[in-house]
Design an enzyme around this catalytic site. Structure first.
Site, short mmCIF file in Angstrom:
data_model
loop_
_atom_site.label_atom_id
_atom_site.label_comp_id
_atom_site.label_asym_id
_atom_site.label_seq_id
_atom_site.Cartn_x
_atom_site.Cartn_y
_atom_site.Cartn_z
N CYS A 116 -2.19 0.45 2.22
CA CYS A 116 -1.85 0.84 3.30
C CYS A 116 -1.74 2.50 3.50
O CYS A 116 -2.47 2.98 3.44
CB CYS A 116 -0.59 0.14 3.61
SG CYS A 116 -0.07 -0.03 5.36
N HIS A 145 -0.75 -5.72 2.23
CA HIS A 145 0.06 -5.61 1.14
C HIS A 145 0.23 -6.78 0.12
O HIS A 145 1.04 -7.75 0.22
CB HIS A 145 1.71 -5.57 1.62
CG HIS A 145 1.98 -4.16 2.23
ND1 HIS A 145 2.00 -2.95 1.53
CD2 HIS A 145 1.83 -3.90 3.45
CE1 HIS A 145 2.34 -2.04 2.25
NE2 HIS A 145 2.13 -2.28 3.57
N GLU A 175 0.51 -6.97 -3.02
CA GLU A 175 1.40 -6.76 -4.00
C GLU A 175 2.86 -7.59 -3.77
O GLU A 175 3.61 -7.95 -4.60
CB GLU A 175 1.91 -5.40 -4.24
CG GLU A 175 2.86 -4.53 -3.32
CD GLU A 175 2.12 -4.10 -2.10
OE1 GLU A 175 0.86 -4.38 -1.95
OE2 GLU A 175 2.88 -3.70 -1.07
N1 GLN Z 1 0.86 3.34 9.19
C1 GLN Z 1 1.62 3.64 8.15
C2 GLN Z 1 1.28 5.25 7.74
O1 GLN Z 1 0.71 6.01 8.90
C3 GLN Z 1 1.26 3.13 6.80
C4 GLN Z 1 2.35 1.61 6.96
C5 GLN Z 1 2.63 1.09 5.37
O2 GLN Z 1 2.23 1.87 4.37
N2 GLN Z 1 3.05 -0.03 5.54
O3 GLN Z 1 1.90 5.71 6.85
#
Ligand code: GLN
Length: 210
Positions: free
Chosen positions: A83, A188, A190
């Site tokens: 992410c 995610h 994990e």
């Molecule tokens: N969209 C978020 C960002 O720009 C990331 C969200 C996440 O890591 N769960 O950092």
């Protein structure tokens, strides 16, 4: 077997979940690792692999810049970002705020908050692109303010490992380069499984041996 030196970036986000998944992955693969959390540039020394947890890529970027960590992180052969971690690794980012710098190491483009805000977070099973890389089985994997992968440079060795069944959008991507292995997910894993971490350890070990 040489002990792999692995770090988990511990400035923000799902640090403990990545520690747990990495330990489980080392047990399952029998790859010996030395695992430590990393908060400073000095602590990056000697690392072969680094996990970049999710969180907020803007905040992570500011903290990494403040701690002078971006440049030394680019030299680590193995990076696995989930992410916000993937946003940090991508060479192209839509929706970066001013002053938000990344590592610019992985040949993918991402759109930061393309799936919407927190309440639009969801869970989904993933579609493996190949039965051999069915990493998550029938598990439903959380997407939390997830970015979308908008561009993939296949000529640079980027490969899609899993997609979102509803839309076919890539959600797990890898890039193999000489002596390097990069792995990124918009979701995610994990939180649900150590399978993606197992792939990271195995492929990183193979890349370092090649
Ligand atoms: N969209 C978020 C960002 O720009 C990331 C969200 C996440 O890591 N769960 O950092």
């Amino acid at each position: 077997m040489a002990v792999l030196q692995i770090g988990v970036l511990a400035l923000q986000g799902g640090v403990q979940e990545h520690i747990n998944a990495t330990r489980a992955a080392a047990d399952k693969t029998k790859i010996p690792i030395s695992l430590r959390t990393v908060r400073t540039a000095n602590e990056l020394a000697g690392l072969q692999g680094l996990l970049l947890p999710g969180g907020e890529s803007t905040t992570l970027s500011l903290l990494l810049q403040k701690n002078s960590m971006l440049e030394p992180m680019k030299n680590i052969p193995g990076l696995f970002g989930t992410c916000a971690g993937l946003i940090l690794m991508a060479k192209e980012v839509e929706g970066r705020v001013q002053g938000q710098e990344g590592l610019d190491v992985m040949d993918v483009g991402v759109n930061r908050n393309a799936y919407g805000v927190q309440i639009h977070s969801f869970e989904s099973a993933l579609q493996a692109t190949d039965e051999k890389n069915n990493l998550t089985g029938r598990l439903r994997i959380p997407f939390i303010r997830a970015p979308k992968i908008t561009k993939i440079d296949e000529n640079a060795g980027v490969k899609v490992l899993a997609t979102l069944p509803k839309t076919g959008e890539p959600v797990i991507v890898e890039q193999r380069l000489a002596g390097r292995f990069y792995l990124g997910t918009t979701c995610h894993p994990e939180l649900k499984t150590s399978k993606v971490h197992e792939l990271f350890l195995k492929e990183l070990q193979a890349a370092l041996r090649a």
